[in-house]
Design a protein around this motif. Structure first.
Motif, PDB file in Angstrom:
ATOM      1  N   GLY A   1       2.955  -2.849  -5.259  1.00 44.69           N
ATOM      2  CA  GLY A   1       3.430  -1.796  -6.147  1.00 44.69           C
ATOM      3  C   GLY A   1       2.236  -1.009  -6.644  1.00 44.69           C
ATOM      4  O   GLY A   1       1.101  -1.218  -6.192  1.00 44.69           O
ATOM      5  N   ALA A   2       2.474  -0.110  -7.597  1.00 46.67           N
ATOM      6  CA  ALA A   2       1.395   0.708  -8.150  1.00 46.67           C
ATOM      7  C   ALA A   2       0.615  -0.160  -9.149  1.00 46.67           C
ATOM      8  O   ALA A   2       0.746  -0.021 -10.362  1.00 46.67           O
ATOM      9  CB  ALA A   2       1.976   1.942  -8.816  1.00 46.67           C
TER      10      ALA A   2
ATOM     11  N   GLY B   1       0.839  -1.199   0.000  1.00 47.50           N
ATOM     12  CA  GLY B   1       0.000   0.000   0.000  1.00 47.50           C
ATOM     13  C   GLY B   1       0.864   1.235   0.000  1.00 47.50           C
ATOM     14  O   GLY B   1       2.097   1.155  -0.094  1.00 47.50           O
ATOM     15  N   ALA B   2       0.197   2.360   0.123  1.00 44.31           N
ATOM     16  CA  ALA B   2       0.872   3.621  -0.129  1.00 44.31           C
ATOM     17  C   ALA B   2       1.792   4.049   1.015  1.00 44.31           C
ATOM     18  O   ALA B   2       2.975   4.304   0.818  1.00 44.31           O
ATOM     19  CB  ALA B   2      -0.171   4.688  -0.421  1.00 44.31           C
TER      20      ALA B   2
ATOM     21  N   PHE C   1       4.885   8.510 -12.676  1.00 45.06           N
ATOM     22  CA  PHE C   1       3.798   7.659 -12.181  1.00 45.06           C
ATOM     23  C   PHE C   1       2.763   7.570 -13.304  1.00 45.06           C
ATOM     24  O   PHE C   1       1.781   8.311 -13.329  1.00 45.06           O
ATOM     25  CB  PHE C   1       3.185   8.266 -10.915  1.00 45.06           C
TER      26      PHE C   1
ATOM     27  N   LYS D   1      -0.624   2.734   8.434  1.00 44.06           N
ATOM     28  CA  LYS D   1      -0.539   1.329   8.863  1.00 44.06           C
ATOM     29  C   LYS D   1       0.468   1.089   9.992  1.00 44.06           C
ATOM     30  O   LYS D   1       0.933  -0.035  10.182  1.00 44.06           O
ATOM     31  CB  LYS D   1      -0.222   0.445   7.650  1.00 44.06           C
TER      32      LYS D   1
ATOM     33  N   ASP E   1      -7.558  -1.505  -0.945  1.00 43.06           N
ATOM     34  CA  ASP E   1      -7.411  -1.883  -2.348  1.00 43.06           C
ATOM     35  C   ASP E   1      -7.077  -3.349  -2.549  1.00 43.06           C
ATOM     36  O   ASP E   1      -6.889  -3.787  -3.688  1.00 43.06           O
ATOM     37  CB  ASP E   1      -6.251  -1.076  -2.959  1.00 43.06           C
TER      38      ASP E   1
ATOM     39  N   GLU F   1      -2.292  -0.407 -10.271  1.00 39.97           N
ATOM     40  CA  GLU F   1      -3.305   0.078 -11.221  1.00 39.97           C
ATOM     41  C   GLU F   1      -2.683   0.412 -12.575  1.00 39.97           C
ATOM     42  O   GLU F   1      -3.399   0.578 -13.550  1.00 39.97           O
ATOM     43  CB  GLU F   1      -4.001   1.341 -10.698  1.00 39.97           C
TER      44      GLU F   1
ATOM     45  N   ILE G   1      10.400   4.569  -7.266  1.00 41.12           N
ATOM     46  CA  ILE G   1      10.190   3.115  -7.167  1.00 41.12           C
ATOM     47  C   ILE G   1       8.691   2.855  -7.276  1.00 41.12           C
ATOM     48  O   ILE G   1       7.918   3.383  -6.478  1.00 41.12           O
ATOM     49  CB  ILE G   1      10.717   2.583  -5.820  1.00 41.12           C
ATOM     50  N   LEU G   2       8.306   2.068  -8.273  1.00 39.51           N
ATOM     51  CA  LEU G   2       6.869   1.793  -8.428  1.00 39.51           C
ATOM     52  C   LEU G   2       6.517   0.321  -8.249  1.00 39.51           C
ATOM     53  O   LEU G   2       5.345  -0.042  -8.227  1.00 39.51           O
ATOM     54  CB  LEU G   2       6.372   2.274  -9.805  1.00 39.51           C
TER      55      LEU G   2
ATOM     56  N   GLY H   1       5.162  -2.090  -1.630  1.00 39.56           N
ATOM     57  CA  GLY H   1       4.438  -0.876  -2.012  1.00 39.56           C
ATOM     58  C   GLY H   1       5.202   0.373  -1.606  1.00 39.56           C
ATOM     59  O   GLY H   1       6.382   0.326  -1.235  1.00 39.56           O
ATOM     60  N   GLY H   2       4.487   1.490  -1.640  1.00 38.83           N
ATOM     61  CA  GLY H   2       5.110   2.761  -1.305  1.00 38.83           C
ATOM     62  C   GLY H   2       5.699   2.746   0.104  1.00 38.83           C
ATOM     63  O   GLY H   2       6.733   3.369   0.367  1.00 38.83           O
TER      64      GLY H   2
HETATM   65  P1  AMP Z   1      -3.420   1.445   0.475  1.00 33.31           P
HETATM   66  O1  AMP Z   1      -4.751   2.068   0.308  1.00 33.31           O
HETATM   67  O2  AMP Z   1      -2.590   2.027   1.574  1.00 33.31           O
HETATM   68  O3  AMP Z   1      -3.468  -0.072   0.515  1.00 33.31           O
HETATM   69  O4  AMP Z   1      -2.585   1.841  -0.826  1.00 33.31           O
HETATM   70  C1  AMP Z   1      -2.926   1.402  -2.102  1.00 33.31           C
HETATM   71  C2  AMP Z   1      -2.258   2.296  -3.108  1.00 33.31           C
HETATM   72  O5  AMP Z   1      -0.857   2.265  -2.954  1.00 33.31           O
HETATM   73  C3  AMP Z   1      -2.526   1.876  -4.536  1.00 33.31           C
HETATM   74  O6  AMP Z   1      -3.287   2.876  -5.164  1.00 33.31           O
HETATM   75  C4  AMP Z   1      -1.135   1.774  -5.148  1.00 33.31           C
HETATM   76  O7  AMP Z   1      -1.051   2.357  -6.436  1.00 33.31           O
HETATM   77  C5  AMP Z   1      -0.284   2.569  -4.203  1.00 33.31           C
HETATM   78  N1  AMP Z   1       1.116   2.179  -4.274  1.00 33.31           N
HETATM   79  C6  AMP Z   1       1.620   0.962  -4.059  1.00 33.31           C
HETATM   80  N2  AMP Z   1       2.959   0.972  -4.260  1.00 33.31           N
HETATM   81  C7  AMP Z   1       3.298   2.219  -4.627  1.00 33.31           C
HETATM   82  C8  AMP Z   1       4.528   2.852  -4.951  1.00 33.31           C
HETATM   83  N3  AMP Z   1       5.687   2.175  -4.966  1.00 33.31           N
HETATM   84  N4  AMP Z   1       4.501   4.165  -5.273  1.00 33.31           N
HETATM   85  C9  AMP Z   1       3.335   4.843  -5.255  1.00 33.31           C
HETATM   86  N5  AMP Z   1       2.138   4.296  -4.945  1.00 33.31           N
HETATM   87  C10 AMP Z   1       2.116   2.999  -4.631  1.00 33.31           C
END
Ligand code: AMP
Length: 392
Positions: free
Chosen positions: A313-314, A188-189, A265, A194, A348, A316, A285-286, A212-213
């Protein structure tokens, strides 16, 4: 997990006040775009009807903020429920108990009453007067200490509905009483949303993969330059604390060991796989890289239970869905072929696993958002606590 189930209740000739979650998404023209939540409530309603009970349904819908708002009325559900249940559905304001003679009654949006979200006892008494027992079947609302999701238990004997029962049994299987080793995958982001979840999981799991982010924050905390990646630099201390708590409890943390770095992005943005110390200042980093995915698949092989929240990761935007898709598909295969128990949910996650085509293979996917996350955080959920213990 011990809690009161419908099988423990005397149902014939009773009226059950049932908390369901009919907060369904609607299109601009008013049609329902996803009726999963309605379908989830049907088995409980049918079970009650077959056992000889009348049913009074309570649900919130949207955020009317304590006042009647015609556009947020639940009346649009009457034909839908009639069609799904094959019975007449009457509609009530929920205050006048005398109009409840029908076998199934749908009560108007609970949040039309200001007292609902405040746990108001007068409102609880009014709704309790609609029936003889209270059935909580909306896990997704169980983190709220509202009248319809918990407060009614003060005045009526409370039981879990079948959807709630299924949810609680699966969640217990994943975190309360799991087959070990247990692997968590959290993506996730952001770390900031979290922190409690990660802090709780590291005390309970054998392995935790962070992606993820939010993984960027951990990598930055370890001194790696993450370029223009999404990263909460101010949470470096928190990330270190979580790493330390994990080490203290013997939870192995799996962070990316290689990454997919892109210039923007955007779908198909120029990108490359690189090491953690090779991300350039203009890159972000995506996704996790292939060696990281390899390590994660190994961890999935070792695990007997998997609990998953958030994309790696991103997901979508292609091709930055790769690690999420590969790991989810692999986990799905391990469920089918090797008896892995895989439970997922929150935010998500459902969309990400559906996107991977892996959702149907998972042992259980919770569609609850906030309640699932609070449960992963180890918090007591008011709408679940009322189901525990023996009735006096
Ligand atoms: P969450 O709601 O916290 O589970 O975050 C989900 C979101 O995290 C999704 O929309 C993903 O696109 C985004 N996400 C995951 N990894 C990355 C990343 N490396 N950089 C930017 N956004 C990310």
């Amino acid at each position: 997990m011990h809690f009161r189930r419908l099988e423990d209740a005397e149902l014939s000739n009773t009226t059950a006040v049932v908390r369901v979650d009919f907060n369904v998404p609607r299109r601009e023209n008013g049609s329902i775009s996803d009726d999963t939540r309605i379908d989830a409530a049907i088995p409980t309603i049918k079970f009650l009807r077959e056992a000889g009970a009348k049913v009074v349904l309570l649900s919130h819908f949207g955020r009317p903020k304590g006042e009647p708002k015609p556009e947020l009325s639940l009346s649009f559900l009457i034909p839908v429920l009639r069609q799904k249940l094959g019975e007449d559905i009457s509609f009530s304001d929920g205050i006048n108990a005398t109009d409840l003679n029908a076998p199934i009654t749908l009560v108007e949006n609970t949040r039309f009453h200001a007292g609902e979200t405040k746990g108001d006892e007068d409102l609880a008494r009014q709704w309790a007067a609609l029936g003889d027992i209270y059935v909580q079947d909306a896990f997704s609302a169980s983190h709220r200490d509202h009248v319809s999701s918990a407060g009614l238990a003060k005045f009526l004997p409370a039981f879990a509905g079948l959807a709630m029962e299924r949810e609680l049994d699966h969640l217990a299987q994943a975190l309360e009483n799991p087959k070990q080793p247990v692997l968590g995958v959290v993506g996730g982001a952001k770390v900031s949303t979290k922190i409690d979840l990660l802090s709780n999981l590291v005390t309970k799991l054998d392995m935790l993969a962070i992606g993820g982010g939010m993984a960027n924050t951990f990598l930055a905390a370890q001194g790696f330059d993450v370029g223009k990646s999404l990263c909460e630099h101010d949470l470096a201390g928190t990330a270190k604390d979580i790493m330390k708590a994990a080490a203290d409890s013997g939870c192995q943390i799996l962070l990316p060991i290689d990454v997919v770095a892109a210039t923007d992005f955007a779908a198909n943005a120029p990108h490359r796989v690189c090491g953690l110390d090779q991300v350039a200042a203009h890159e972000m980093i995506l996704d996790a890289g292939p060696e990281t995915v390899e390590g994660l698949l190994d961890a999935i092989d070792r695990a007997r239970t998997l609990i998953w929240n958030g994309p790696l990761g991103a997901f979508e935007i292609t091709p930055f869905d790769t690690s999420t898709v590969e790991a989810a598909q692999y986990a799905g295969k391990r469920v089918k072929n090797n008896g892995l128990i895989a439970v997922a949910g929150g935010g998500d996650t459902v969309a990400a696993l559906k996107h991977a085509g892996a959702a149907d293979n998972f042992t259980f996917i919770s569609t609850a958002g906030g309640a699932f996350l609070e449960w992963m955080e180890g918090k007591a959920l008011p709408g679940v606590e009322i189901l525990r213990g023996d009735l006096s």
